[in-house]
Write a protein that holds these residues in place. Sequence first.
Motif, PDB file in Angstrom:
ATOM      1  N   GLY A 172       0.817  -1.199   0.000  1.00 48.22           N
ATOM      2  CA  GLY A 172       0.000   0.000   0.000  1.00 48.22           C
ATOM      3  C   GLY A 172       0.856   1.257   0.000  1.00 48.22           C
ATOM      4  N   VAL A 173       0.251   2.349  -0.426  1.00 49.62           N
ATOM      5  CA  VAL A 173       0.940   3.632  -0.523  1.00 49.62           C
ATOM      6  C   VAL A 173       0.471   4.519   0.624  1.00 49.62           C
ATOM      7  N   VAL A 174       1.412   5.023   1.408  1.00 49.64           N
ATOM      8  CA  VAL A 174       1.076   5.859   2.557  1.00 49.64           C
ATOM      9  C   VAL A 174       0.827   7.291   2.095  1.00 49.64           C
ATOM     10  N   THR A 175      -0.284   7.866   2.563  1.00 46.71           N
ATOM     11  CA  THR A 175      -0.652   9.231   2.184  1.00 46.71           C
ATOM     12  C   THR A 175      -0.127  10.269   3.172  1.00 46.71           C
ATOM     13  N   ALA A 176      -0.063   9.907   4.466  1.00 49.51           N
ATOM     14  CA  ALA A 176       0.391  10.839   5.497  1.00 49.51           C
ATOM     15  C   ALA A 176       0.696  10.067   6.767  1.00 49.51           C
ATOM     16  N   GLY A 217       1.215  -6.171 -10.926  1.00 50.77           N
ATOM     17  CA  GLY A 217      -0.094  -6.801 -10.862  1.00 50.77           C
ATOM     18  C   GLY A 217      -0.910  -6.517  -9.629  1.00 50.77           C
ATOM     19  N   GLY A 218      -0.433  -5.650  -8.743  1.00 48.21           N
ATOM     20  CA  GLY A 218      -1.186  -5.331  -7.541  1.00 48.21           C
ATOM     21  C   GLY A 218      -2.084  -4.132  -7.721  1.00 48.21           C
ATOM     22  N   LYS A 219      -2.909  -3.895  -6.715  1.00 48.11           N
ATOM     23  CA  LYS A 219      -3.767  -2.716  -6.678  1.00 48.11           C
ATOM     24  C   LYS A 219      -3.177  -1.759  -5.656  1.00 48.11           C
ATOM     25  N   ALA A 220      -3.002  -0.510  -6.024  1.00 48.49           N
ATOM     26  CA  ALA A 220      -2.376   0.470  -5.136  1.00 48.49           C
ATOM     27  C   ALA A 220      -3.402   1.010  -4.146  1.00 48.49           C
ATOM     28  N   ILE A 221      -3.392   0.469  -2.938  1.00 44.93           N
ATOM     29  CA  ILE A 221      -4.248   0.954  -1.865  1.00 44.93           C
ATOM     30  C   ILE A 221      -3.556   2.154  -1.212  1.00 44.93           C
ATOM     31  N   HIS A 222      -4.278   3.256  -1.052  1.00 40.03           N
ATOM     32  CA  HIS A 222      -3.732   4.436  -0.383  1.00 40.03           C
ATOM     33  C   HIS A 222      -4.308   4.501   1.032  1.00 40.03           C
TER      34      HIS A 222
END
Length: 422
Positions: free
Chosen positions: A211-215, A353-358
Amino acid sequence: MIERAMALGREAEGMIRVLATISAEEGRLTRLYLTSEHRQAADLVGRWMTEAGLEVSEDTLGTVRGRLAPLPAMRNAVQRLLIGSHIDTVIDAGAYDGTFGVIAGILATREIIRKHGAMPFGIDVLAFGDEEGSRFPTTLLGSQSVAGRFDPAALQIESSDGVKLADALRLYGKDPDTIAPAAYEPGEAAAYVEVHIEQGPVLEEAGEGLGVVTAIASQGRYSVTVVGEAGHAGTVPMALRRDAFSACAEMALALESLARSHADDFMVGTIGKLNLSPGASNVIPARIVFTVDLRSQSDVRRVEAMNVLRAEFLAIAERRGVSVWIEQTHEAKAEPCDPSLQAGFAAAITAQGGKAIHLPSGAGHDAQSLAALCPIGMLFVRCRGGISHNPAEFTSIRDMGLAVTALIDFIEKFDPAEATRG
């Protein structure tokens, strides 16, 4: 691609297992800042960096640095991509928190060297020694010094066993008067990125490994002292007691109620440490010292909530005939992650191939300190059950491998100019 990721994941798991054997306690993992165990772990990490092809150094605060110079044609360029995390632990810790981020940085940079030799920008892999704050009543000392934000007053703080930070540094072989050169020069760091286990359940619930961290959340830590009066447990009537522990218990419930009322802001409140005296089964407690950890996605909401909590603690103390003192020991402001770095990690996730969850981070990280120096970004890795700070902490070989390959892809496509523009 999955075979490559699995191979890197297995390698990461092996390194984590070796590092987990370095502990102050038999049967559980405890590795605190500026201890002999920290020294052993730092030496091992330094050796891995050297074997990966990095030039290794260590600064006064004990941060181990592995450096890769840019391509020869770009040697006059000063900007560097910083990749890091920490190698200290909480008491009775899991093996993945922090350490995987350091190992991911080493493995990814090694693969960059094997494939490209170097990049147009420099790369530094950083292994910080004090992110958890488990030994001294502060945290992020190494990353603060790297960012040029170290407060010299911290040298006088004492550990739980009565050792001043300045003396602990000397015992570690460091000179407390030489901290300033640890800081990067303004403009030298293009960005700082950190790979870290999520320490929560969001990715597992979403069925995604990365996952991608937003803050990173706003955080305040406090030491609270409650003083009442000791008395015989059998002879002092309940209505006449000045019981410090009972007051503390009511304060704990006030903290829980306050945090629950701000659930929309992801606010959480925790009392994680408590010392009681005199500590006899037949004596009414006279003095309690406990910690409060309060976090929120908003600096303003956290400060407002703490002001409310302070007033409630004072009211509880007055009702119960005890005294209370509240001292702030740590503060970290909420820090947003750079949009271009978020985009880079999202692209690296979808490329395999993944989905980027924020998602936001409720935990504090060294990235918070580095935000004062340069743009920051974080990649989260799924952990089983969302469990962390616990021996049951676990991240799969597959997910770790995907994280390393995503970091490699991120590095290959990283553009310092994009991060600088944000």
